[in-house]
Design a protein around this motif. Structure first.
Motif, PDB file in Angstrom:
ATOM      1  N   SER A 356      -0.825  -1.753  -6.544  1.00 47.01           N
ATOM      2  CA  SER A 356      -0.544  -1.758  -5.110  1.00 47.01           C
ATOM      3  C   SER A 356      -0.578  -0.340  -4.542  1.00 47.01           C
ATOM      4  CB  SER A 356       0.842  -2.359  -4.849  1.00 47.01           C
ATOM      5  OG  SER A 356       0.931  -3.666  -5.358  1.00 47.01           O
ATOM      6  N   HIS A 357      -1.198  -0.215  -3.372  1.00 44.45           N
ATOM      7  CA  HIS A 357      -1.227   1.053  -2.636  1.00 44.45           C
ATOM      8  C   HIS A 357      -1.913   2.177  -3.417  1.00 44.45           C
ATOM      9  CE1 HIS A 357       1.443  -0.927   0.169  1.00 44.45           C
ATOM     10  NE2 HIS A 357       2.274  -1.202  -0.817  1.00 44.45           N
ATOM     11  N   CYS A 358      -2.791   1.805  -4.324  1.00 41.13           N
ATOM     12  CA  CYS A 358      -3.594   2.827  -4.997  1.00 41.13           C
ATOM     13  C   CYS A 358      -4.822   3.132  -4.152  1.00 41.13           C
ATOM     14  CB  CYS A 358      -4.028   2.342  -6.385  1.00 41.13           C
ATOM     15  SG  CYS A 358      -2.700   2.327  -7.592  1.00 41.13           S
ATOM     16  N   ARG A 359      -5.203   4.385  -4.096  1.00 46.79           N
ATOM     17  CA  ARG A 359      -6.318   4.813  -3.276  1.00 46.79           C
ATOM     18  C   ARG A 359      -7.593   4.943  -4.111  1.00 46.79           C
ATOM     19  NH1 ARG A 359      -1.774   7.364  -2.184  1.00 46.79           N
ATOM     20  NH2 ARG A 359      -2.182   9.054  -3.654  1.00 46.79           N
ATOM     21  N   ASN A 360      -8.705   4.725  -3.450  1.00 46.41           N
ATOM     22  CA  ASN A 360     -10.030   5.022  -4.016  1.00 46.41           C
ATOM     23  C   ASN A 360     -10.423   4.139  -5.178  1.00 46.41           C
ATOM     24  OD1 ASN A 360     -10.233   7.180  -2.193  1.00 46.41           O
ATOM     25  ND2 ASN A 360      -9.186   8.542  -3.627  1.00 46.41           N
ATOM     26  N   LEU A 372      -2.764  -9.727 -10.752  1.00 49.24           N
ATOM     27  CA  LEU A 372      -3.132  -8.428 -10.218  1.00 49.24           C
ATOM     28  C   LEU A 372      -2.578  -8.228  -8.832  1.00 49.24           C
ATOM     29  CD1 LEU A 372      -4.897  -5.837 -10.568  1.00 49.24           C
ATOM     30  CD2 LEU A 372      -6.762  -7.118  -9.482  1.00 49.24           C
ATOM     31  N   SER A 373      -1.939  -7.058  -8.618  1.00 45.80           N
ATOM     32  CA  SER A 373      -1.491  -6.657  -7.288  1.00 45.80           C
ATOM     33  C   SER A 373      -2.299  -5.429  -6.894  1.00 45.80           C
ATOM     34  CB  SER A 373      -0.003  -6.336  -7.285  1.00 45.80           C
ATOM     35  OG  SER A 373       0.747  -7.462  -7.690  1.00 45.80           O
ATOM     36  N   ILE A 374      -3.049  -5.509  -5.791  1.00 48.34           N
ATOM     37  CA  ILE A 374      -3.902  -4.379  -5.418  1.00 48.34           C
ATOM     38  C   ILE A 374      -3.920  -4.161  -3.909  1.00 48.34           C
ATOM     39  CG2 ILE A 374      -6.068  -5.682  -5.222  1.00 48.34           C
ATOM     40  CD1 ILE A 374      -7.346  -3.288  -6.801  1.00 48.34           C
ATOM     41  N   SER A 375      -2.846  -4.505  -3.208  1.00 46.23           N
ATOM     42  CA  SER A 375      -2.778  -4.311  -1.767  1.00 46.23           C
ATOM     43  C   SER A 375      -2.799  -2.827  -1.448  1.00 46.23           C
ATOM     44  CB  SER A 375      -1.494  -4.946  -1.217  1.00 46.23           C
ATOM     45  OG  SER A 375      -0.354  -4.368  -1.814  1.00 46.23           O
TER      46      SER A 375
END
Length: 376
Positions: A356-360, A372-375
């Motif tokens: 979550s909240h990972c950039r790029n 999977l959490s990828i917001s």
């Protein structure tokens, strides 16, 4: 003082003055011995020598009525030998409700605490009745194993909150935590500003063998002072460090590597601004922890390729048990994410992979059984 020795009506006597004890105690002794109404005796800031302490002890012994309810001896430069003589002289004072002794932290050792633990007035070393009651439960091994100890600079009705304020003695808090055999969880949300208070607390904490969960948040801590606890507490299973200024990652890594019992099942670092070099050292220390079930490095801003390869060593060594990985709030690209995914190939027990909240990073093909959490 010459006139004082003839008084028989005074119930409370308080003397607070930086003075050599020899000049007052000998003249005060007849008053202590013969005044049957004396209930409270407070002698503060006096420079006691051994001869002076002996005179006070003799006066307490010779007092026939032994009616004192309060004896306060704060900041008198008392040695352990002096304390032993005074404590022995108080035998028979069955009405004594409060014994208050408070020496500078630098003058204390384990024997100091051991001598006073059962007789010290807990209200004299805490800022509130609630904090005193928490110390009593710790001291008397009356702690509820289901309750964590929360140390903070605010109070709450939920759980056992030790709200630290001026008047709380961190040396005694650490001592009683160290001695307790029932406490399972400690959450540190606040530590004192003075280094000697932090060191006194940590020295006591490091003696504990029952704590299974340690959560430290928003505290500046030198891990060299916490290392003995991490190394020697074989029951520690859950270590979480949130928004902690880890300015000595090497000490943390060394402590983790020196643990005989690699029993950690949960390890989390969040918001600690670790460099890739620090992460590499900590990761290397964790490679032998094959029972890790939950692992997290969150809000660390930047984890490059070297950092991802370091994390991969942990994932491979704990693949048989790993259930949850939390890496939210970091800066990955797809190549680094692929490095992590490859390292987790054999993690058949993994169920939660939080980005979550990972950039790029984009959404790569990952095993279907991972939640999977990828917001963003």
């Amino acid at each position: 003082m010459e006139g004082m020795k003839h008084n028989r009506s005074i119930k409370e006597f308080r003397f607070h003055h930086e003075i050599e004890g020899d000049s007052i105690i000998d003249r005060l002794a007849p008053f202590i011995i013969h005044n049957t109404n004396l209930k409270q005796l407070r002698l503060l800031g006096i420079h006691f020598g051994l001869d002076c302490v002996h005179s006070l002890a003799v006066a307490l012994i010779q007092c026939q009525h032994k009616s004192l309810t309060c004896l306060s001896l704060k900041f008198n430069n008392l040695s352990n030998v002096a304390l032993e003589e005074i404590i022995a002289a108080l035998s028979g004072y069955n009405q004594l409700e409060s014994l208050c002794v408070k020496e500078n932290l630098s003058r204390r050792d384990q024997k100091y605490y051991d001598m006073l633990a059962q007789i010290i007035d807990l209200k004299c070393i805490t800022s509130s009745k609630k904090n005193a009651e928490i110390l009593r439960k710790l001291r008397d091994n009356a702690w509820n194993e289901k309750e964590d100890l929360d140390v903070a600079d605010y109070d709450s009705d939920c759980g056992e909150y030790f709200c630290s304020e001026e008047g709380d003695d961190w040396g005694w808090l650490g001592y009683f935590v160290g001695k307790n055999e029932q406490i399972r969880g400690v959450n540190l949300y606040n530590l004192p500003e003075e280094d000697d208070e932090v060191d006194a607390f940590m020295e006591g904490l490091c003696r504990n063998q029952s704590i299974e969960r340690l959560d430290i948040r928003r505290c500046e801590i030198d891990f060299s002072s916490l290392s003995p606890f991490i190394v020697n507490n074989g029951n520690l299973k859950d270590l979480r460090l949130f928004d902690v200024d880890i300015f000595c990652a090497h000490s943390l890594a060394m402590a983790l590597s020196q643990r005989e019992h690699k029993s950690l099942t949960k390890f989390c670092l969040s918001g600690n601004n670790l460099s890739n070099e620090a992460l590499e050292e900590i990761s290397a220390a964790l490679t032998g922890y094959s029972y890790l079930e939950e692992f997290g490095v969150s809000e660390n801003n930047l984890i490059g390729r070297d950092g991802c390869e370091s994390l991969g060593t942990i994932f491979r060594s704990s693949a048989l048990y790993l259930k949850e990985v939390v890496l939210c709030g970091n800066d990955f690209d797809d190549e680094n994410l692929q490095t992590l995914a490859t390292a987790l190939t054999n993690a058949t027990t993994l169920r939660q992979f939080d980005l979550s909240h990972c950039r790029n990073c984009s959404l790569l093909p990952l095993p279907a059984h991972w939640r999977l959490s990828i917001s963003k």
